[in-house]
Design a protein around this motif. Structure first.
Motif, PDB file in Angstrom:
ATOM      1  N   GLY A  54     -42.505 -50.924 -18.981  1.00  0.00           N
ATOM      2  CA  GLY A  54     -43.618 -50.228 -19.625  1.00  0.00           C
ATOM      3  C   GLY A  54     -43.921 -50.797 -20.993  1.00  0.00           C
ATOM      4  O   GLY A  54     -45.085 -50.928 -21.377  1.00  0.00           O
ATOM      5  N   ASN A  55     -42.864 -51.145 -21.764  1.00  0.00           N
ATOM      6  CA  ASN A  55     -43.073 -51.742 -23.083  1.00  0.00           C
ATOM      7  C   ASN A  55     -43.814 -53.071 -22.989  1.00  0.00           C
ATOM      8  O   ASN A  55     -44.611 -53.413 -23.863  1.00  0.00           O
ATOM      9  N   ALA A  56     -43.519 -53.820 -21.933  1.00  0.00           N
ATOM     10  CA  ALA A  56     -44.163 -55.122 -21.749  1.00  0.00           C
ATOM     11  C   ALA A  56     -45.564 -55.004 -21.156  1.00  0.00           C
ATOM     12  O   ALA A  56     -46.259 -56.015 -21.023  1.00  0.00           O
ATOM     13  N   GLY A  57     -45.981 -53.789 -20.797  1.00  0.00           N
ATOM     14  CA  GLY A  57     -47.300 -53.599 -20.225  1.00  0.00           C
ATOM     15  C   GLY A  57     -47.398 -53.979 -18.754  1.00  0.00           C
ATOM     16  O   GLY A  57     -48.506 -54.106 -18.222  1.00  0.00           O
ATOM     17  N   LEU A  58     -46.244 -54.151 -18.073  1.00  0.00           N
ATOM     18  CA  LEU A  58     -46.272 -54.523 -16.662  1.00  0.00           C
ATOM     19  C   LEU A  58     -46.615 -53.342 -15.767  1.00  0.00           C
ATOM     20  O   LEU A  58     -47.134 -53.529 -14.664  1.00  0.00           O
ATOM     21  N   ILE A  59     -46.287 -52.132 -16.215  1.00  0.00           N
ATOM     22  CA  ILE A  59     -46.601 -50.923 -15.453  1.00  0.00           C
ATOM     23  C   ILE A  59     -47.187 -49.901 -16.413  1.00  0.00           C
ATOM     24  O   ILE A  59     -46.968 -49.971 -17.624  1.00  0.00           O
ATOM     25  N   PRO A  60     -47.962 -48.921 -15.908  1.00  0.00           N
ATOM     26  CA  PRO A  60     -48.523 -47.893 -16.790  1.00  0.00           C
ATOM     27  C   PRO A  60     -47.420 -47.074 -17.461  1.00  0.00           C
ATOM     28  O   PRO A  60     -46.304 -46.984 -16.934  1.00  0.00           O
ATOM     29  N   PRO A  61     -47.702 -46.459 -18.620  1.00  0.00           N
ATOM     30  CA  PRO A  61     -46.665 -45.701 -19.336  1.00  0.00           C
ATOM     31  C   PRO A  61     -46.017 -44.597 -18.510  1.00  0.00           C
ATOM     32  O   PRO A  61     -44.803 -44.405 -18.570  1.00  0.00           O
ATOM     33  N   PHE A  62     -46.819 -43.843 -17.717  1.00  0.00           N
ATOM     34  CA  PHE A  62     -46.211 -42.760 -16.942  1.00  0.00           C
ATOM     35  C   PHE A  62     -45.298 -43.309 -15.847  1.00  0.00           C
ATOM     36  O   PHE A  62     -44.312 -42.666 -15.471  1.00  0.00           O
ATOM     37  N   MET A  63     -45.585 -44.522 -15.349  1.00  0.00           N
ATOM     38  CA  MET A  63     -44.701 -45.151 -14.368  1.00  0.00           C
ATOM     39  C   MET A  63     -43.406 -45.633 -15.015  1.00  0.00           C
ATOM     40  O   MET A  63     -42.414 -45.858 -14.331  1.00  0.00           O
ATOM     41  N   ALA A  64     -43.411 -45.796 -16.331  1.00  0.00           N
ATOM     42  CA  ALA A  64     -42.209 -46.233 -17.036  1.00  0.00           C
ATOM     43  C   ALA A  64     -41.226 -45.089 -17.261  1.00  0.00           C
ATOM     44  O   ALA A  64     -40.079 -45.337 -17.629  1.00  0.00           O
ATOM     45  N   VAL A  65     -41.653 -43.836 -17.050  1.00  0.00           N
ATOM     46  CA  VAL A  65     -40.798 -42.688 -17.356  1.00  0.00           C
ATOM     47  C   VAL A  65     -40.570 -41.791 -16.142  1.00  0.00           C
ATOM     48  O   VAL A  65     -39.435 -41.375 -15.866  1.00  0.00           O
ATOM     49  N   LEU A  66     -41.621 -41.490 -15.394  1.00  0.00           N
ATOM     50  CA  LEU A  66     -41.535 -40.459 -14.359  1.00  0.00           C
ATOM     51  C   LEU A  66     -40.839 -40.881 -13.065  1.00  0.00           C
ATOM     52  O   LEU A  66     -40.111 -40.069 -12.483  1.00  0.00           O
ATOM     53  N   PRO A  67     -41.023 -42.114 -12.540  1.00  0.00           N
ATOM     54  CA  PRO A  67     -40.419 -42.431 -11.233  1.00  0.00           C
ATOM     55  C   PRO A  67     -38.909 -42.253 -11.194  1.00  0.00           C
ATOM     56  O   PRO A  67     -38.367 -41.712 -10.215  1.00  0.00           O
ATOM     57  N   GLY A  68     -38.199 -42.683 -12.228  1.00  0.00           N
ATOM     58  CA  GLY A  68     -36.742 -42.529 -12.234  1.00  0.00           C
ATOM     59  C   GLY A  68     -36.334 -41.074 -12.190  1.00  0.00           C
ATOM     60  O   GLY A  68     -35.385 -40.706 -11.478  1.00  0.00           O
ATOM     61  N   LEU A  69     -37.034 -40.216 -12.936  1.00  0.00           N
ATOM     62  CA  LEU A  69     -36.729 -38.787 -12.923  1.00  0.00           C
ATOM     63  C   LEU A  69     -36.924 -38.192 -11.536  1.00  0.00           C
ATOM     64  O   LEU A  69     -36.080 -37.429 -11.050  1.00  0.00           O
ATOM     65  N   ILE A  70     -38.024 -38.567 -10.891  1.00  0.00           N
ATOM     66  CA  ILE A  70     -38.323 -38.002  -9.573  1.00  0.00           C
ATOM     67  C   ILE A  70     -37.340 -38.513  -8.522  1.00  0.00           C
ATOM     68  O   ILE A  70     -36.793 -37.734  -7.723  1.00  0.00           O
ATOM     69  N   ILE A  71     -37.073 -39.813  -8.515  1.00  0.00           N
ATOM     70  CA  ILE A  71     -36.198 -40.409  -7.496  1.00  0.00           C
ATOM     71  C   ILE A  71     -34.798 -39.827  -7.585  1.00  0.00           C
ATOM     72  O   ILE A  71     -34.199 -39.415  -6.556  1.00  0.00           O
ATOM     73  N   PHE A  72     -34.216 -39.765  -8.760  1.00  0.00           N
ATOM     74  CA  PHE A  72     -32.841 -39.298  -8.890  1.00  0.00           C
ATOM     75  C   PHE A  72     -32.747 -37.778  -8.746  1.00  0.00           C
ATOM     76  O   PHE A  72     -31.705 -37.278  -8.316  1.00  0.00           O
ATOM     77  N   THR A  73     -33.800 -37.046  -9.076  1.00  0.00           N
ATOM     78  CA  THR A  73     -33.799 -35.609  -8.806  1.00  0.00           C
ATOM     79  C   THR A  73     -33.762 -35.347  -7.307  1.00  0.00           C
ATOM     80  O   THR A  73     -32.974 -34.518  -6.825  1.00  0.00           O
ATOM     81  N   LEU A  74     -34.596 -36.057  -6.555  1.00  0.00           N
ATOM     82  CA  LEU A  74     -34.601 -35.891  -5.101  1.00  0.00           C
ATOM     83  C   LEU A  74     -33.283 -36.341  -4.495  1.00  0.00           C
ATOM     84  O   LEU A  74     -32.764 -35.713  -3.557  1.00  0.00           O
ATOM     85  N   GLY A  75     -32.704 -37.440  -5.017  1.00  0.00           N
ATOM     86  CA  GLY A  75     -31.419 -37.900  -4.501  1.00  0.00           C
ATOM     87  C   GLY A  75     -30.308 -36.900  -4.745  1.00  0.00           C
ATOM     88  O   GLY A  75     -29.480 -36.638  -3.854  1.00  0.00           O
ATOM     89  N   ALA A  76     -30.254 -36.315  -5.959  1.00  0.00           N
ATOM     90  CA  ALA A  76     -29.219 -35.325  -6.258  1.00  0.00           C
ATOM     91  C   ALA A  76     -29.409 -34.067  -5.415  1.00  0.00           C
ATOM     92  O   ALA A  76     -28.427 -33.491  -4.915  1.00  0.00           O
ATOM     93  N   LEU A  77     -30.654 -33.629  -5.226  1.00  0.00           N
ATOM     94  CA  LEU A  77     -30.915 -32.459  -4.377  1.00  0.00           C
ATOM     95  C   LEU A  77     -30.504 -32.720  -2.931  1.00  0.00           C
ATOM     96  O   LEU A  77     -29.956 -31.833  -2.261  1.00  0.00           O
ATOM     97  N   SER A  78     -30.745 -33.934  -2.455  1.00  0.00           N
ATOM     98  CA  SER A  78     -30.338 -34.282  -1.086  1.00  0.00           C
ATOM     99  C   SER A  78     -28.821 -34.211  -0.937  1.00  0.00           C
ATOM    100  O   SER A  78     -28.300 -33.700   0.071  1.00  0.00           O
ATOM    101  N   ALA A  79     -28.092 -34.715  -1.934  1.00  0.00           N
ATOM    102  CA  ALA A  79     -26.627 -34.654  -1.888  1.00  0.00           C
ATOM    103  C   ALA A  79     -26.124 -33.229  -1.910  1.00  0.00           C
ATOM    104  O   ALA A  79     -25.177 -32.861  -1.190  1.00  0.00           O
ATOM    105  N   LEU A  80     -26.742 -32.377  -2.705  1.00  0.00           N
ATOM    106  CA  LEU A  80     -26.322 -30.981  -2.775  1.00  0.00           C
ATOM    107  C   LEU A  80     -26.610 -30.247  -1.467  1.00  0.00           C
ATOM    108  O   LEU A  80     -25.771 -29.490  -0.968  1.00  0.00           O
ATOM    109  N   LEU A  81     -27.795 -30.479  -0.887  1.00  0.00           N
ATOM    110  CA  LEU A  81     -28.136 -29.826   0.372  1.00  0.00           C
ATOM    111  C   LEU A  81     -27.233 -30.296   1.508  1.00  0.00           C
ATOM    112  O   LEU A  81     -26.843 -29.523   2.379  1.00  0.00           O
ATOM    113  N   ARG A  82     -26.888 -31.587   1.483  1.00  0.00           N
ATOM    114  CA  ARG A  82     -25.981 -32.122   2.519  1.00  0.00           C
ATOM    115  C   ARG A  82     -24.616 -31.449   2.425  1.00  0.00           C
ATOM    116  O   ARG A  82     -24.018 -31.082   3.447  1.00  0.00           O
ATOM    117  N   ASN A  83     -24.103 -31.266   1.213  1.00  0.00           N
ATOM    118  CA  ASN A  83     -22.808 -30.605   1.064  1.00  0.00           C
ATOM    119  C   ASN A  83     -22.865 -29.132   1.422  1.00  0.00           C
ATOM    120  O   ASN A  83     -21.869 -28.564   1.891  1.00  0.00           O
TER     121      ASN A  83
END
Length: 372
Positions: A340-369
């Motif tokens: 995002g700093n280099a301008g390769l992706i939009p600013p919201f793509m520099a912050v939000l995707p990681g939050l969403i991906i790892f939130t869904l991954g952690a929820l999947s692990a909890l539901l599986r257990n």
């Protein structure tokens, strides 16, 4: 009398919940603070190993060492907070699981969601503390450190050169000295509304005084009109209409120093000179806004340790996997932010995707257990 008795019953009914929230919050806060202290101490020691020789060469002594450690502390606290939240949550939840506290609370009807909701308030509080550190305390301490370091530099001419934009001008400064009150080798390029060059000015150095402000010395200049350059007579000294203070030049000379959200917004709107790209400023604002949310995600990543099998005990690899996932989250967020700093992706793509991906991954692990 009846209303007072009913209110007392309600207070007694809610007291256990508040006691549990207080117990979990204090436990988590204490472990996070211990982790912060350990991590910051290690980083301070490593920094001192690198900077002790220059500090002593400048004859600053033990006082200089202590000043360096103190001014560096807020920045290190801000950077280690995510790691401390992850490690502190893992340590606390693992200890509770191995000591059967988790099993007791589950038998009393507390679910995994209940655990998370009772730990979320202290995590959010730490997130807002991190925002204050990032936005108000760390920028001031780092600016004070850079000013002190520059003022005591015996060879400022070997310092860092930099460019910045000031409305229709592009300015290059060779080095900063005397705590920002002296600038070496100043080049000013003026442009018109279409971006075409209209003039250049070179000064051997610039000085700032509290009475007269900025002045340029040993000045040579030329103007450009209709692609024709005209050189002007050299001048010994002229006033310089520059609104930046000496400390702001110290900030511009530093390599990506922490700055407040207010200054980010002012630079983004063009109200103050800037040497940062708009993409960097937008990503920085969004990242600061989402700082508490990122700590909540790290807490969620640590939650699967509640499912450590009783027979496995301390031999379980689950805390290791959660720790690895949390560190991967921090690395991925840093990678997205760099793009995002280099301008390769939009600013919201520099912050939000990681939050969403790892939130869904952690929820999947909890539901599986939960379903095992």
């Amino acid at each position: 009398m009846t209303n007072a008795f009913i209110n007392r019953l309600h207070a007694q009914a809610h007291r256990p919940r508040h006691v549990l929230i207080s117990y979990l919050s204090v436990s988590l806060f204490g472990r996070i603070m211990i982790c912060c202290a350990v991590l910051v101490s290690l980083l301070e020691v490593l920094a001192l190993l690198e900077q002790t020789t220059p500090i002593l060469q400048r004859h600053l002594g033990a006082r200089g060492l202590m000043l360096y450690v103190g001014l560096r502390l807020p920045f290190l606290l801000s950077n280690t907070l995510p790691f401390a939240v992850l490690i502190g949550a893992l340590v606390m939840l693992t200890q509770m699981t191995l000591s059967s506290e988790t099993a007791t609370l589950r038998a009393a009807g507390l679910s995994t969601l209940g655990f998370y909701l009772r730990l979320a308030p202290i995590t959010l509080m730490l997130g807002f503390m991190g925002v204050i550190l990032d936005d108000q305390i760390a920028p001031r301490s780092e600016l004070a450190l850079a000013t002190w370091w520059n003022r005591t530099d015996p060879t400022p001419e070997n310092g860092h050169a930099f460019w910045f934009r000031d409305t229709g001008r592009i300015i290059h400064v060779g080095y900063v000295a005397n705590g920002g009150t002296r600038l070496g080798a100043v080049d000013i390029y003026t442009r018109d509304a279409q971006g075409s060059l209209t003039g250049t000015l070179h000064a051997a150095y610039a000085e700032h005084t509290s009475a007269a402000g900025w002045s340029l010395h040993d000045v040579s200049s030329l103007s450009v009109q209709s692609l024709v350059a005209q050189e002007h007579a050299p001048q010994a000294s002229i006033p310089w209409a520059m609104t930046l203070s000496p400390t702001e030049f110290i900030r511009l000379a530093a390599d990506r120093p922490p700055i407040s959200a207010r200054l980010m917004l002012a630079r983004l709107l063009g109200r103050v000179p800037s040497n940062d790209t708009p993409a960097y400023l937008k990503a920085g604002l969004l990242e600061r806004l989402m700082r508490p949310v990122s700590l909540l995600v790290l807490l969620l990543i640590a939650m699967p340790v509640l499912y450590i099998p009783p027979r496995t005990g301390s031999r379980s690899w689950l805390p290791v996997w959660c720790l690895g996932s949390g560190l991967l989250f921090i690395v991925i967020q840093g990678l997205f932010r760099a793009m995002g700093n280099a301008g390769l992706i939009p600013p919201f793509m520099a912050v939000l995707p990681g939050l969403i991906i790892f939130t869904l991954g952690a929820l999947s692990a909890l539901l599986r257990n939960e379903t095992l």
